[in-house]
Structure formats: structure tokens, C-alpha cells
Write a protein that holds these residues in place. Structure first.
Motif, PDB file in Angstrom:
ATOM      1  N   LYS A   1      11.112  -4.509  -5.017  1.00 39.80           N
ATOM      2  CA  LYS A   1       9.884  -3.761  -4.714  1.00 39.80           C
ATOM      3  C   LYS A   1       9.298  -4.155  -3.353  1.00 39.80           C
ATOM      4  CE  LYS A   1       6.152  -1.322  -6.151  1.00 39.80           C
ATOM      5  NZ  LYS A   1       5.279  -0.986  -7.231  1.00 39.80           N
TER       6      LYS A   1
ATOM      7  N   LEU B   1       8.706  -1.651  -0.133  1.00 38.81           N
ATOM      8  CA  LEU B   1       7.421  -1.392   0.534  1.00 38.81           C
ATOM      9  C   LEU B   1       7.556  -1.661   2.037  1.00 38.81           C
ATOM     10  CD1 LEU B   1       4.864  -2.874  -2.046  1.00 38.81           C
ATOM     11  CD2 LEU B   1       5.448  -0.491  -1.677  1.00 38.81           C
TER      12      LEU B   1
ATOM     13  N   ARG C   1       9.428   1.198   3.604  1.00 34.25           N
ATOM     14  CA  ARG C   1       8.590   2.407   3.698  1.00 34.25           C
ATOM     15  C   ARG C   1       7.603   2.349   4.855  1.00 34.25           C
ATOM     16  NH1 ARG C   1       6.888   3.797  -2.514  1.00 34.25           N
ATOM     17  NH2 ARG C   1       8.852   4.731  -3.155  1.00 34.25           N
ATOM     18  N   ARG C   2       7.211   1.139   5.238  1.00 38.82           N
ATOM     19  CA  ARG C   2       6.272   1.004   6.362  1.00 38.82           C
ATOM     20  C   ARG C   2       6.915   1.460   7.664  1.00 38.82           C
ATOM     21  NH1 ARG C   2       4.457  -4.847   4.371  1.00 38.82           N
ATOM     22  NH2 ARG C   2       3.923  -4.093   2.313  1.00 38.82           N
TER      23      ARG C   2
ATOM     24  N   ILE D   1       6.952   9.907   6.345  1.00 35.58           N
ATOM     25  CA  ILE D   1       7.280  10.912   5.316  1.00 35.58           C
ATOM     26  C   ILE D   1       6.297  12.081   5.420  1.00 35.58           C
ATOM     27  CG2 ILE D   1       7.734  11.301   2.857  1.00 35.58           C
ATOM     28  CD1 ILE D   1       7.960   8.192   2.598  1.00 35.58           C
TER      29      ILE D   1
ATOM     30  N   ILE E   1      -5.218  11.868   1.900  1.00 33.85           N
ATOM     31  CA  ILE E   1      -6.263  11.260   1.049  1.00 33.85           C
ATOM     32  C   ILE E   1      -7.572  11.988   1.359  1.00 33.85           C
ATOM     33  CG2 ILE E   1      -7.514   9.131   0.537  1.00 33.85           C
ATOM     34  CD1 ILE E   1      -4.901   7.614   1.343  1.00 33.85           C
TER      35      ILE E   1
ATOM     36  N   GLU F   1     -10.592  11.724   0.435  1.00 31.97           N
ATOM     37  CA  GLU F   1     -11.867  11.009   0.636  1.00 31.97           C
ATOM     38  C   GLU F   1     -11.910  10.343   2.011  1.00 31.97           C
ATOM     39  OE1 GLU F   1      -9.800   9.217  -2.238  1.00 31.97           O
ATOM     40  OE2 GLU F   1      -9.909  11.344  -2.720  1.00 31.97           O
TER      41      GLU F   1
ATOM     42  N   LEU G   1      -3.109   5.723   8.547  1.00 30.76           N
ATOM     43  CA  LEU G   1      -2.799   5.019   7.294  1.00 30.76           C
ATOM     44  C   LEU G   1      -1.644   4.013   7.451  1.00 30.76           C
ATOM     45  CD1 LEU G   1      -2.953   4.532   4.180  1.00 30.76           C
ATOM     46  CD2 LEU G   1      -1.525   6.540   3.899  1.00 30.76           C
TER      47      LEU G   1
ATOM     48  N   ILE H   1      -1.996  -0.049   6.810  1.00 27.95           N
ATOM     49  CA  ILE H   1      -1.135  -0.780   5.867  1.00 27.95           C
ATOM     50  C   ILE H   1      -0.465  -1.971   6.559  1.00 27.95           C
ATOM     51  CG2 ILE H   1       1.023  -0.587   4.531  1.00 27.95           C
ATOM     52  CD1 ILE H   1       0.062   2.299   3.835  1.00 27.95           C
TER      53      ILE H   1
ATOM     54  N   ASN I   1      -4.031   9.426  -7.102  1.00 25.06           N
ATOM     55  CA  ASN I   1      -3.486  10.150  -5.958  1.00 25.06           C
ATOM     56  C   ASN I   1      -3.492   9.284  -4.700  1.00 25.06           C
ATOM     57  OD1 ASN I   1      -2.527  12.547  -4.676  1.00 25.06           O
ATOM     58  ND2 ASN I   1      -4.577  12.778  -3.786  1.00 25.06           N
ATOM     59  N   ARG I   2      -4.629   8.677  -4.407  1.00 23.76           N
ATOM     60  CA  ARG I   2      -4.755   7.849  -3.202  1.00 23.76           C
ATOM     61  C   ARG I   2      -3.806   6.645  -3.277  1.00 23.76           C
ATOM     62  NH1 ARG I   2      -7.144   3.488  -2.638  1.00 23.76           N
ATOM     63  NH2 ARG I   2      -8.356   3.730  -4.537  1.00 23.76           N
TER      64      ARG I   2
ATOM     65  N   ILE J   1      -0.181   7.734  -2.691  1.00 16.49           N
ATOM     66  CA  ILE J   1       0.082   8.052  -1.273  1.00 16.49           C
ATOM     67  C   ILE J   1       0.232   6.748  -0.489  1.00 16.49           C
ATOM     68  CG2 ILE J   1      -0.920   9.042   0.840  1.00 16.49           C
ATOM     69  CD1 ILE J   1      -2.255  11.158  -1.008  1.00 16.49           C
ATOM     70  N   MET J   2      -0.658   5.823  -0.744  1.00 13.23           N
ATOM     71  CA  MET J   2      -0.591   4.544  -0.022  1.00 13.23           C
ATOM     72  C   MET J   2       0.709   3.807  -0.351  1.00 13.23           C
ATOM     73  SD  MET J   2      -4.521   3.218  -0.154  1.00 13.23           S
ATOM     74  CE  MET J   2      -4.391   1.988   1.140  1.00 13.23           C
ATOM     75  N   GLU J   3       1.136   3.910  -1.600  1.00 14.22           N
ATOM     76  CA  GLU J   3       2.377   3.239  -1.999  1.00 14.22           C
ATOM     77  C   GLU J   3       3.588   3.862  -1.287  1.00 14.22           C
ATOM     78  OE1 GLU J   3       3.628   3.624  -6.068  1.00 14.22           O
ATOM     79  OE2 GLU J   3       4.508   1.633  -6.062  1.00 14.22           O
ATOM     80  N   VAL J   4       3.577   5.182  -1.149  1.00 13.01           N
ATOM     81  CA  VAL J   4       4.680   5.859  -0.457  1.00 13.01           C
ATOM     82  C   VAL J   4       4.814   5.353   0.974  1.00 13.01           C
ATOM     83  CG1 VAL J   4       5.313   8.088   0.573  1.00 13.01           C
ATOM     84  CG2 VAL J   4       4.815   7.946  -1.853  1.00 13.01           C
ATOM     85  N   PHE J   5       3.682   4.977   1.561  1.00 11.44           N
ATOM     86  CA  PHE J   5       3.728   4.477   2.940  1.00 11.44           C
ATOM     87  C   PHE J   5       3.819   2.941   2.996  1.00 11.44           C
ATOM     88  CE2 PHE J   5       2.416   8.785   3.590  1.00 11.44           C
ATOM     89  CZ  PHE J   5       3.099   9.135   4.740  1.00 11.44           C
ATOM     90  N   GLY J   6       4.064   2.343   1.841  1.00 13.04           N
ATOM     91  CA  GLY J   6       4.395   0.920   1.821  1.00 13.04           C
ATOM     92  C   GLY J   6       3.233  -0.041   1.639  1.00 13.04           C
ATOM     93  N   ALA J   7       2.109   0.463   1.122  1.00 11.09           N
ATOM     94  CA  ALA J   7       0.957  -0.437   0.948  1.00 11.09           C
ATOM     95  C   ALA J   7       1.176  -1.374  -0.239  1.00 11.09           C
ATOM     96  CB  ALA J   7      -0.314   0.370   0.731  1.00 11.09           C
ATOM     97  N   PRO J   8       0.927  -2.667  -0.071  1.00  8.44           N
ATOM     98  CA  PRO J   8       1.040  -3.584  -1.209  1.00  8.44           C
ATOM     99  C   PRO J   8      -0.083  -3.332  -2.218  1.00  8.44           C
ATOM    100  CG  PRO J   8       0.204  -4.736   0.701  1.00  8.44           C
ATOM    101  CD  PRO J   8       0.519  -3.342   1.155  1.00  8.44           C
TER     102      PRO J   8
ATOM    103  N   LEU K   1      -3.786  -3.961  -1.341  1.00 10.03           N
ATOM    104  CA  LEU K   1      -4.386  -3.012  -0.400  1.00 10.03           C
ATOM    105  C   LEU K   1      -4.649  -1.675  -1.094  1.00 10.03           C
ATOM    106  CD1 LEU K   1      -5.216  -2.660   2.570  1.00 10.03           C
ATOM    107  CD2 LEU K   1      -2.932  -1.784   3.025  1.00 10.03           C
ATOM    108  N   ARG K   2      -3.686  -1.254  -1.928  1.00 12.06           N
ATOM    109  CA  ARG K   2      -3.829   0.020  -2.648  1.00 12.06           C
ATOM    110  C   ARG K   2      -5.062  -0.004  -3.538  1.00 12.06           C
ATOM    111  NH1 ARG K   2       1.790  -0.548  -3.990  1.00 12.06           N
ATOM    112  NH2 ARG K   2       1.378  -0.807  -6.186  1.00 12.06           N
TER     113      ARG K   2
ATOM    114  N   SER L   1       1.448   3.040 -10.161  1.00 14.22           N
ATOM    115  CA  SER L   1       2.640   2.894  -9.337  1.00 14.22           C
ATOM    116  C   SER L   1       3.760   3.775  -9.880  1.00 14.22           C
ATOM    117  CB  SER L   1       3.080   1.431  -9.334  1.00 14.22           C
ATOM    118  OG  SER L   1       4.296   1.308  -8.665  1.00 14.22           O
TER     119      SER L   1
END
Lengths: 224, 264
Positions: free
Chosen positions: A75, A79, A82-83, A87, A95, A97, A106, A110, B169-170, B173-180, B183-184, B259
């Protein structure tokens, strides 16, 4: 050239192997290449793309992305990978909000870039996608085309080595589609990023050399 | 709002602490008011009594002259001296714990084994009724606390489901971009910790009000007697700690549930 994606006898399936989507396919994609993947609806285009960013694990065979085996990847490694991947989704996945500017940066948030770097990069990218005036707006205040341009800017914000786009112009008008294709061409041509686009239809006007894979009956075949 | 279920849980925790103090204090009072009466032909020492039962805490010798005076009131001094000579020794034996009637009977039979002991009186019936009452009160309080906790846990679970819907949802999305994960779930942590602080402060405020104002004005003797047992400083830390643990577990639970990628 180094391989960014290497698939060897790759099989991807749902329902614990009962429903095979990609069947024993072998192909590779090199650094800086622009690749279109087409196929009928439900042929497995998006599934193949999802496996490239680790949303789905291969059933058998191997899939290497940036040298990492997506079947065995941990995992934390995923991650990290993915950084460095940009995508783009058909439904934008912004997002709601967050402001447009924050959405764009974003990947920088990250990775832990400071606010000044984030601001400079957001300004530059929003100017590229012709949305400089919308930095402080929220996604739902924008049209679909504008939202997708924000999505593209977000994907490019960290100069990724790989850009994966799932039907990026599927819901867009002609102007926004043109902007999106220009940005993706630039990313490949100038930044030397590998760009893989899943689409129903390859654009008629396209200025770069590209490779074309078609998915039929679970097989991934290159069209020459 | 996470505050309400959290407050309910913290009230439960404070009740546990409070009831614990009240029952301990009540138990201490019952224990100190109670003593076994031991009558012996000869003098007994505390170590001797303890060697026959480890439940023996302290031994109080009753003044034989006082007893003789009471019994021989109106009799001449010479008669009293003679009476005193034949009078056995009386002891009040206090116990280390507030034990059950069965255990008390065991202590009684052990003490009876001492050579010069004439009788051991445990006042069993009176003791048994008080002890049963004490157990009943403790059990009712425990049931109440358990029920309060179950209701609070349901409220917290419901709140976590609401959070999951609101933030899934948020987070994805953050996970797709690799956020631990930290942070998520950062924003959730922020909301939850603020709620935890507010809930704890409100709880402390309520109990301080009960202690300082309500308990003082109360006409109920039991509440007046136990006024000091209501919230104390160590409770503040316990409540803060409990609230933080609850929010930490809740937020991590929501983050993991949101997740899409299995842990590997």
C-alpha cells in the motif's frame, strides 16, 4: 527507451476470477509515448487503466508500472507511485468543497510542497487551461468543460512521468476538448511524460505520433 | 454533530467514575461501622486473631470496667470487683473488606478455633441485608452504565456512517493521488478533535454545576453526603483522554472504510 508499462500475460478479472476482462495480454509502453486505448463499451478499457494505478490488482501474469509489480505492490509503495502519476477521469472527480486553485495543487499538497510553490504552480497551470479567473471559484460553479480542464491541470501539476486519462473528453464541448488534447500533447511532447488515453474515438486532428491499442474479447492488440 | 454522542459517552464515563467513588465510599462506611464481637476467657492479641483469619484488619478491646459498671449498676464495689474477675474479654474485630455472608461465616468459624474464645458474634442477618442492598445498588448502577454505553456506541456508529457518506468522495480522490491516511482524514481529525474538546468542556461544566450548585441545594441527604465525590480534577484528564481515544478510533475507522485499495 525505458518501459513505463510492461504487461506480461496479464489477466484482470472481477468476481474472484470468474469474470475475466483482460485475458493473457502482453504489451509494453515506453517513456514519452502517447497511447490511445479504444474498444467497445464494457470491453475493459477503464479496467485496464485502473489496474495501472492500482485500483484493481491483476488476477495473473504481471503488470509493471514504473518498475513496480502491481500484483505484489504494498500500500505504501502504491501511494508513493500514485504521487507521480497524473490521473484524469471522465467525471472529473474534483473535491467540491475546495476551490479550483486548491484542487489543482492537490498532488503538491499531498507531497508537502509549501504554499508559495503551490500558488505559483496553480497560477501557471490555470493560465494554461484558460481558467485564471476561476482560481477562487468552486468546481460546482464551473461548466463541465471547465471542470475537466481543472482535472487536467491537477493531473499535470506535479510533472508526472505517467498520465492516465479515462475518456477525458467524453462529456466535453468542442472548445474544451481542444484545450484538453492540446494539454495532453504538450505533456507528452514537452515534458516527455507517457500519456495513456482511454477513449471511444481518437481525435481527427492530432499532431503527435501515437500508438493505438484496441481491446477486443479480452485481448489487448496494437493497431498498426 | 459528533458532540452529542460523544457527550453521552463521556457522561457514561463520568458516571462510572462517580459511582465507583460512591460505592467505594459506601463500602468503606459499611466496613468501618461493622465489627465482629469476639468474647474470650483470656486476653487476645491482634497477631493471634490475624493468624486465624487474614480478613482481620484491626482489633479493638472493649473496656471491661465500663461493661462491668453497666451490668452491676447499684451493686456494691466489692461485688463489682468479684464480677470483674469473672468477666470475659470483649473485642470488636474490624475486617479488611466488606465480604459476603458466606465468607463472614468462614471467618467466624476460624476465630472460634482459638482456644480461649467463648463466642464469636457476626450479627449475620443485619449484615446480610445491608450487604445484599449494597450489591443490588452496585448492580443497578452497572446495568445503567452498560445501557448508556450501548446507546452511545450506536450514536457514534451512526455518526461515523454520516461522516463516511459526507467525506468518502474527497478521501477517495485524495487516495487516488497518493495521499496517506493521516492526510486524507486530516479534516475529519480536525472536526472530531474540536468536537472532543467541546464535549469534554461541556461535560466538565455540567458536573461542576451539579457539584457546586445543585448538590448543595439538594434536599436529599445521600447527595449532600456525597457532594465531594462528584467530579474531581483527575476526572478532567480521564474525560479528555477518553474523548480523544473515541475520536481517534472513529476517524481511523471511517478513513479505512473509505479506502478502495486493500491494505498490502
Amino acid at each position: 527507451m525505458a518501459s513505463v508499462i510492461t504487461a506480461n500475460n496479464l489477466t484482470i478479472a472481477y468476481d474472484k476470477g470468474k469474470n475475466i476482462v483482460i485475458d493473457s495480454s502482453t504489451f509494453s509502453i515506453e517513456q514519452g509515448e502517447f497511447v490511445f486505448i479504444t474498444g467497445l463499451s464494457g470491453s475493459g478499457k477503464s479496467t485496464l487503466l485502473k489496474s495501472m494505478y492500482g485500483q484493481i490488482k491483476p488476477q495473473s501474469g504481471s503488470l509493471l508500472v514504473g518498475g513496480l509489480d502491481m500484483k505484489k505492490i504494498k500500500k505504501g509503495q502504491l501511494l508513493q507511485l500514485r504521487r507521480n502519476i497524473g490521473i484524469i477521469f471522465q467525471d472529473y472527480k474534483l473535491i467540491n468543497e475546495w476551490t479550483v486553485e486548491k484542487n489543482v495543487v492537490l498532488p503538491l499538497i499531498i507531497t508537502g510542497y509549501n504554499l508559495d510553490v503551490q500558488r505559483v504552480q496553480a497560477e501557471k497551470l490555470l493560465s494554461h487551461v484558460k481558467l485564471s479567473d476561476s482560481a477562487n471559484k468552486y468546481p460546482l460553479e464551473l461548466s463541465g468543460g471547465e471542470q475537466q480542464r481543472v482535472g487536467v491541470a491537477r493531473a499535470l501539476s506535479k510533472n508526472p512521468f505517467l498520465i492516465l486519462a479515462d475518456e477525458p473528453t467524453g462529456n466535453l464541448d468542442e472548445f474544451s476538448s481542444g484545450v484538453v488534447w492540446d494539454l495532453l500533447e504538450n505533456a507528452s511532447g514537452q515534458l516527455n511524460a507517457t500519456v495513456i488515453v482511454v477513449t471511444h474515438k481518437i481525435p481527427t486532428i492530432f499532431n503527435l505520433p501515437y500508438r493505438h491499442f484496441i481491446i477486443e474479447n479480452g485481448g489487448v492488440h496494437e493497431v498498426h | 454533530m459528533f458532540i452529542l454522542p460523544l457527550m453521552a459517552m463521556l457522561i457514561g464515563v463520568e458516571f462510572i467514575l462517580l459511582f465507583n467513588r460512591i460505592t467505594t465510599s459506601y463500602e468503606d462506611k459499611l466496613k468501618s461501622d461493622y465489627a465482629i464481637l469476639v468474647i474470650s476467657k483470656k486476653e487476645l492479641s491482634t497477631p493471634l486473631l490475624r493468624s486465624y483469619s487474614d480478613r482481620v484488619d484491626s482489633v479493638e478491646s472493649m473496656n471491661r470496667e465500663d461493661i462491668a459498671k453497666e451490668v452491676t449498676a447499684g451493686i456494691q464495689d466489692a461485688g463489682m470487683v468479684a464480677f470483674l474477675k469473672g468477666l470475659p474479654y470483649f473485642y470488636r474485630v474490624h475486617l479488611t473488606e466488606y465480604i459476603s455472608l458466606e465468607e463472614l461465616k468462614k471467618v467466624q468459624s476460624n476465630l472460634k478455633k482459638i482456644k480461649d474464645v467463648l463466642t464469636v458474634e457476626i450479627f449475620g442477618e443485619n449484615y446480610h441485608s445491608k450487604h445484599t442492598m449494597f450489591r443490588l445498588v452496585k448492580m443497578i448502577l452497572n446495568i445503567f452504565i452498560v445501557m448508556l454505553f450501548i446507546v452511545s456506541i450506536f450514536l457514534v456508529i451512526k455518526q461515523m456512517e454520516v461522516w463516511q457518506l459526507a467525506h468518502k468522495n474527497r478521501m477517495q480522490i485524495m487516495e487516488v493521488f497518493g495521499a496517506p491516511i493521516m492526510l486524507r482524514s486530516g479534516i475529519l481529525f480536525k472536526i472530531a478533535f474540536i468536537d472532543a474538546i467541546i464535549a469534554t468542556i461541556l461535560n466538565i461544566g455540567i458536573f461542576i454545576y451539579l457539584k457546586v450548585t445543585w448538590a448543595k441545594k439538594s434536599d436529599i441527604d445521600f447527595i449532600k453526603e456525597n457532594q465531594d465525590l462528584l467530579i474531581n480534577v483527575s476526572d478532567y484528564f480521564i474525560l479528555f483522554f477518553t474523548a480523544f481515544v473515541i475520536v481517534l478510533v472513529s476517524v481511523l475507522f471511517v478513513a479505512v472504510k473509505s479506502s478502495e485499495v486493500p491494505e498490502g
